[in-house]
Motif scaffolding. Structure first.
Motif, PDB file in Angstrom:
ATOM      1  N   ARG A  46      -6.223   0.083   8.075  1.00 27.10           N
ATOM      2  CA  ARG A  46      -4.869  -0.454   8.172  1.00 27.10           C
ATOM      3  C   ARG A  46      -3.843   0.656   7.973  1.00 27.10           C
ATOM      4  O   ARG A  46      -4.188   1.771   7.575  1.00 27.10           O
ATOM      5  CB  ARG A  46      -4.672  -1.584   7.157  1.00 27.10           C
ATOM      6  CG  ARG A  46      -5.575  -2.794   7.438  1.00 27.10           C
ATOM      7  CD  ARG A  46      -5.313  -3.954   6.502  1.00 27.10           C
ATOM      8  NE  ARG A  46      -6.171  -5.087   6.820  1.00 27.10           N
ATOM      9  CZ  ARG A  46      -5.888  -6.024   7.719  1.00 27.10           C
ATOM     10  NH1 ARG A  46      -4.737  -5.957   8.399  1.00 27.10           N
ATOM     11  NH2 ARG A  46      -6.706  -7.022   7.952  1.00 27.10           N
ATOM     12  N   LEU A  47      -2.588   0.321   8.238  1.00 31.28           N
ATOM     13  CA  LEU A  47      -1.537   1.332   8.243  1.00 31.28           C
ATOM     14  C   LEU A  47      -1.398   2.095   6.920  1.00 31.28           C
ATOM     15  O   LEU A  47      -1.319   3.324   6.942  1.00 31.28           O
ATOM     16  CB  LEU A  47      -0.196   0.701   8.630  1.00 31.28           C
ATOM     17  CG  LEU A  47       1.004   1.652   8.655  1.00 31.28           C
ATOM     18  CD1 LEU A  47       0.798   2.793   9.642  1.00 31.28           C
ATOM     19  CD2 LEU A  47       2.287   0.897   8.987  1.00 31.28           C
ATOM     20  N   PRO A  48      -1.363   1.442   5.746  1.00 29.64           N
ATOM     21  CA  PRO A  48      -1.180   2.213   4.503  1.00 29.64           C
ATOM     22  C   PRO A  48      -2.260   3.282   4.308  1.00 29.64           C
ATOM     23  O   PRO A  48      -1.948   4.421   3.915  1.00 29.64           O
ATOM     24  CB  PRO A  48      -1.248   1.140   3.410  1.00 29.64           C
ATOM     25  CG  PRO A  48      -0.800  -0.113   4.095  1.00 29.64           C
ATOM     26  CD  PRO A  48      -1.366  -0.016   5.475  1.00 29.64           C
ATOM     27  N   GLU A  49      -3.522   2.925   4.581  1.00 27.74           N
ATOM     28  CA  GLU A  49      -4.612   3.888   4.445  1.00 27.74           C
ATOM     29  C   GLU A  49      -4.519   4.980   5.519  1.00 27.74           C
ATOM     30  O   GLU A  49      -4.814   6.157   5.271  1.00 27.74           O
ATOM     31  CB  GLU A  49      -5.964   3.178   4.548  1.00 27.74           C
ATOM     32  CG  GLU A  49      -6.304   2.257   3.372  1.00 27.74           C
ATOM     33  CD  GLU A  49      -5.513   0.963   3.377  1.00 27.74           C
ATOM     34  OE1 GLU A  49      -5.243   0.414   2.273  1.00 27.74           O
ATOM     35  OE2 GLU A  49      -5.147   0.495   4.487  1.00 27.74           O
ATOM     36  N   PHE A  50      -4.088   4.570   6.717  1.00 28.92           N
ATOM     37  CA  PHE A  50      -3.935   5.549   7.796  1.00 28.92           C
ATOM     38  C   PHE A  50      -2.848   6.560   7.462  1.00 28.92           C
ATOM     39  O   PHE A  50      -2.969   7.740   7.792  1.00 28.92           O
ATOM     40  CB  PHE A  50      -3.609   4.823   9.105  1.00 28.92           C
ATOM     41  CG  PHE A  50      -3.582   5.731  10.302  1.00 28.92           C
ATOM     42  CD1 PHE A  50      -4.762   6.111  10.940  1.00 28.92           C
ATOM     43  CD2 PHE A  50      -2.384   6.223  10.795  1.00 28.92           C
ATOM     44  CE1 PHE A  50      -4.740   6.966  12.035  1.00 28.92           C
ATOM     45  CE2 PHE A  50      -2.354   7.072  11.894  1.00 28.92           C
ATOM     46  CZ  PHE A  50      -3.541   7.444  12.513  1.00 28.92           C
ATOM     47  N   GLN A  51      -1.808   6.124   6.793  1.00 29.88           N
ATOM     48  CA  GLN A  51      -0.734   7.043   6.418  1.00 29.88           C
ATOM     49  C   GLN A  51      -1.204   8.061   5.383  1.00 29.88           C
ATOM     50  O   GLN A  51      -0.718   9.192   5.360  1.00 29.88           O
ATOM     51  CB  GLN A  51       0.472   6.257   5.905  1.00 29.88           C
ATOM     52  CG  GLN A  51       1.233   5.547   7.027  1.00 29.88           C
ATOM     53  CD  GLN A  51       2.410   4.752   6.529  1.00 29.88           C
ATOM     54  OE1 GLN A  51       2.336   4.087   5.494  1.00 29.88           O
ATOM     55  NE2 GLN A  51       3.523   4.793   7.250  1.00 29.88           N
ATOM     56  N   VAL A  52      -2.145   7.671   4.529  1.00 28.63           N
ATOM     57  CA  VAL A  52      -2.747   8.621   3.580  1.00 28.63           C
ATOM     58  C   VAL A  52      -3.463   9.730   4.359  1.00 28.63           C
ATOM     59  O   VAL A  52      -3.314  10.923   4.050  1.00 28.63           O
ATOM     60  CB  VAL A  52      -3.732   7.895   2.638  1.00 28.63           C
ATOM     61  CG1 VAL A  52      -4.500   8.918   1.793  1.00 28.63           C
ATOM     62  CG2 VAL A  52      -3.000   6.902   1.744  1.00 28.63           C
ATOM     63  N   VAL A  53      -4.226   9.318   5.375  1.00 30.49           N
ATOM     64  CA  VAL A  53      -4.919  10.292   6.226  1.00 30.49           C
ATOM     65  C   VAL A  53      -3.907  11.177   6.942  1.00 30.49           C
ATOM     66  O   VAL A  53      -4.068  12.399   7.029  1.00 30.49           O
ATOM     67  CB  VAL A  53      -5.813   9.564   7.249  1.00 30.49           C
ATOM     68  CG1 VAL A  53      -6.455  10.569   8.210  1.00 30.49           C
ATOM     69  CG2 VAL A  53      -6.886   8.744   6.547  1.00 30.49           C
ATOM     70  N   GLY A  54      -2.841  10.549   7.447  1.00 24.67           N
ATOM     71  CA  GLY A  54      -1.811  11.290   8.166  1.00 24.67           C
ATOM     72  C   GLY A  54      -1.165  12.356   7.303  1.00 24.67           C
ATOM     73  O   GLY A  54      -0.927  13.484   7.771  1.00 24.67           O
ATOM     74  N   ARG A  55      -0.868  12.008   6.050  1.00 23.37           N
ATOM     75  CA  ARG A  55      -0.246  12.987   5.139  1.00 23.37           C
ATOM     76  C   ARG A  55      -1.145  14.193   4.939  1.00 23.37           C
ATOM     77  O   ARG A  55      -0.685  15.340   4.902  1.00 23.37           O
ATOM     78  CB  ARG A  55       0.079  12.332   3.796  1.00 23.37           C
ATOM     79  CG  ARG A  55       1.368  11.533   3.809  1.00 23.37           C
ATOM     80  CD  ARG A  55       1.827  11.218   2.397  1.00 23.37           C
ATOM     81  NE  ARG A  55       0.887  10.366   1.681  1.00 23.37           N
ATOM     82  CZ  ARG A  55       0.903   9.027   1.731  1.00 23.37           C
ATOM     83  NH1 ARG A  55       1.798   8.405   2.482  1.00 23.37           N
ATOM     84  NH2 ARG A  55       0.029   8.326   1.043  1.00 23.37           N
ATOM     85  N   SER A  56      -2.438  13.943   4.800  1.00 23.48           N
ATOM     86  CA  SER A  56      -3.369  15.051   4.584  1.00 23.48           C
ATOM     87  C   SER A  56      -3.479  15.944   5.824  1.00 23.48           C
ATOM     88  O   SER A  56      -3.878  17.112   5.725  1.00 23.48           O
ATOM     89  CB  SER A  56      -4.752  14.519   4.210  1.00 23.48           C
ATOM     90  OG  SER A  56      -5.330  13.811   5.286  1.00 23.48           O
ATOM     91  N   ALA A  57      -3.114  15.387   6.998  1.00 27.13           N
ATOM     92  CA  ALA A  57      -3.159  16.166   8.237  1.00 27.13           C
ATOM     93  C   ALA A  57      -1.793  16.748   8.597  1.00 27.13           C
ATOM     94  O   ALA A  57      -1.634  17.354   9.662  1.00 27.13           O
ATOM     95  CB  ALA A  57      -3.665  15.295   9.383  1.00 27.13           C
TER      96      ALA A  57
END
Length: 288
Positions: free
Chosen positions: A240-251
């Motif tokens: 879902r979006l909140p977890e995806f944003q965590v991944v996005g920040r790390s990238a």
């Protein structure tokens, strides 16, 4: 006598001018009413994201329910909804008078439907170029990345031919100049196919950067995507979006960039992205 005749002509011209201005004002009022009843949304409609500025749900269904079984609506019900309940800013009394063309004290469902069709036809005429196509696609799909996948590249090949483009434009209700729109999309190279980069270069660049990160971390889009869903997803099958944003920040992606990426991947608009999205992401692989 000549002076009197001249005054009469001048008066007639003045009256005609006033009548034309009144018709124009009435047309603008009707137009603004249906724009208010049938607002076009724009931007991304992710459920977990805030609605874009000016977003409104369609009021037409609520308005339609006010018609009685005989297909009429009186001034009391009309005023209650338009002026008081939903706060239309235009002249409600004049609007009612326009729709009640016979002066019966009632408006009919048939008249409203005819007025709506005229409004939608005039709106379609204004949709004539590439920018207007994008507005139509946003209103139908929520974002251009999703529009690309749902309308122009259903088979996930990364390309769209002119024939598919024409069919897709008609399906979403775009009635503009398809020849000039295609020429604009292809930068005049009308015999080539188009890709997402032609429709939405920003989304294309974000997907390229994301896949580069997956390749850097895991060697391929497939292995990287599977790893992300195992680490951050629900049962390793979706994210879902909140977890995806965590991944996005790390990238190295901002929240807004991650949200836009998620919108491209959430093709079914069910607020989650599935494991099989690696097929779409693999279109941006450089190591394949």
């Amino acid at each position: 006598s000549n002076h009197s005749f001249g005054n009469e002509v001048e008066n007639m011209q003045h009256v005609a001018s006033l009548q034309a201005a009144a018709r124009y004002d009435d047309e603008r009022l009707i137009c603004s009413f249906f724009e208010w009843l049938l607002p076009r949304s724009s931007g991304d409609r992710l459920a977990n994201a805030p609605m874009p500025p000016g977003y409104q749900r369609c009021r037409f269904e609520d308005f339609w329910r006010l018609f009685h079984s005989d297909g009429t609506m009186d001034w009391h019900d009309f005023e209650g909804f338009v002026r008081w309940e939903s706060r239309f800013s235009g002249n409600a009394r004049r609007l009612f008078e326009i729709l009640d063309g016979t002066g019966s004290g009632h408006i009919t469902a048939r008249t409203v439907l005819q007025a709506r069709r005229e409004f939608e036809r005039s709106t379609d005429v204004r949709h004539c170029n590439f920018d207007d196509l994008k507005k139509v696609l946003l209103s139908v799909h929520g974002n251009l990345g999703r529009a690309w996948r749902k309308s122009f590249d259903v088979e996930c090949t990364g390309r769209c031919s002119h024939a598919v483009f024409v069919k897709a434009c008609r399906a979403v209700g775009f009635h503009g100049d398809l020849k000039s729109t295609w020429a604009e999309l292809t930068d005049g190279e009308v015999h080539r196919t188009i890709g997402l980069k032609d429709l939405d270069p920003v989304a294309d660049e974000l997907l390229y950067r994301f896949v580069q990160a997956l390749e850097k971390w895991h060697g391929s889009a497939r292995d990287g995507w599977f790893s992300i869903l195992r680490a951050h997803g629900s049962g390793g099958k979706s994210i879902r979006l909140p977890e995806f944003q965590v991944v996005g920040r790390s990238a190295g992606f901002s929240e807004r960039e991650s949200q836009r990426l998620f919108g491209c991947l959430d093709v079914d608009q069910n607020r989650k992205v599935n494991l099989d999205e690696w097929l779409f992401l693999s279109l941006w692989e450089t190591n394949s």
